[in-house]
Design a protein around this motif. Structure first.
Motif, PDB file in Angstrom:
ATOM      1  N   LYS A   1       0.870  -1.288   0.116  1.00  0.00           N
ATOM      2  CA  LYS A   1       0.009  -0.140   0.132  1.00  0.00           C
ATOM      3  C   LYS A   1       0.868   1.272   0.007  1.00  0.00           C
ATOM      4  N   ARG A   2       1.986   1.111   0.745  1.00  0.00           N
ATOM      5  CA  ARG A   2       2.945   2.440   0.646  1.00  0.00           C
ATOM      6  C   ARG A   2       4.258   2.258   1.054  1.00  0.00           C
TER       7      ARG A   2
ATOM      8  N   ASN B   1       4.484   1.344  -5.535  1.00  0.00           N
ATOM      9  CA  ASN B   1       4.511   2.202  -4.697  1.00  0.00           C
ATOM     10  C   ASN B   1       4.883   3.713  -5.155  1.00  0.00           C
TER      11      ASN B   1
ATOM     12  N   ALA C   1       5.175   9.484   2.275  1.00  0.00           N
ATOM     13  CA  ALA C   1       4.847   8.245   2.069  1.00  0.00           C
ATOM     14  C   ALA C   1       3.250   7.880   2.321  1.00  0.00           C
ATOM     15  N   GLU C   2       2.884   8.360   3.205  1.00  0.00           N
ATOM     16  CA  GLU C   2       1.551   7.983   3.451  1.00  0.00           C
ATOM     17  C   GLU C   2       0.436   8.579   2.489  1.00  0.00           C
TER      18      GLU C   2
END
Length: 114
Positions: free
Chosen positions: A16-17, A40, A112-113
């Motif tokens: 996801k990240r 990513n 990154a979030e």
């Protein structure tokens, strides 16, 4: 004082990240590992301070100054502060980011979030 770190220790990837980990801080830098799963992204962002990015493993598309550079294992790029840039992992990739001591590692985690 001596500090050591191992770029491959406790290495994890997340679909996801990107996963951001501070390896250590010195009197003048912060050394950060970014583990990027294939696909990513770190959307366009910038910092007030100069940075150095090293592709330790893998391959990323690095967007900067209206261009997309394909950076592969072993390549490095240095940017002055205030330069917008983005990253997209083309495969499982490990990125080493060198920040100045004045820069904030949690800023990288915030990017990154997103």
């Amino acid at each position: 004082m001596m500090k050591t770190a191992a770029i491959y220790d406790n290495l994890e990837f997340n679909e996801k990240r990107p996963l951001v980990q501070v390896l250590f801080e010195t009197t003048f830098t912060k050394e950060i590992r970014i583990a990027m799963y294939k696909g990513n992204e770190m959307k366009e962002h910038k910092t007030s301070f100069p940075i150095v990015v090293e592709i330790v493993d893998g391959s990323v598309n690095f967007g900067v100054e209206g261009k997309v550079l394909n950076l592969n294992k072993g390549q490095l790029i240095a940017l002055n502060g205030g330069v917008p840039h983005s990253l997209k992992a083309l495969e499982e990739s490990i990125v080493r980011l060198t920040l100045t001591k004045s820069d904030e590692a949690n800023r990288v985690a915030d990017v990154a979030e997103k």
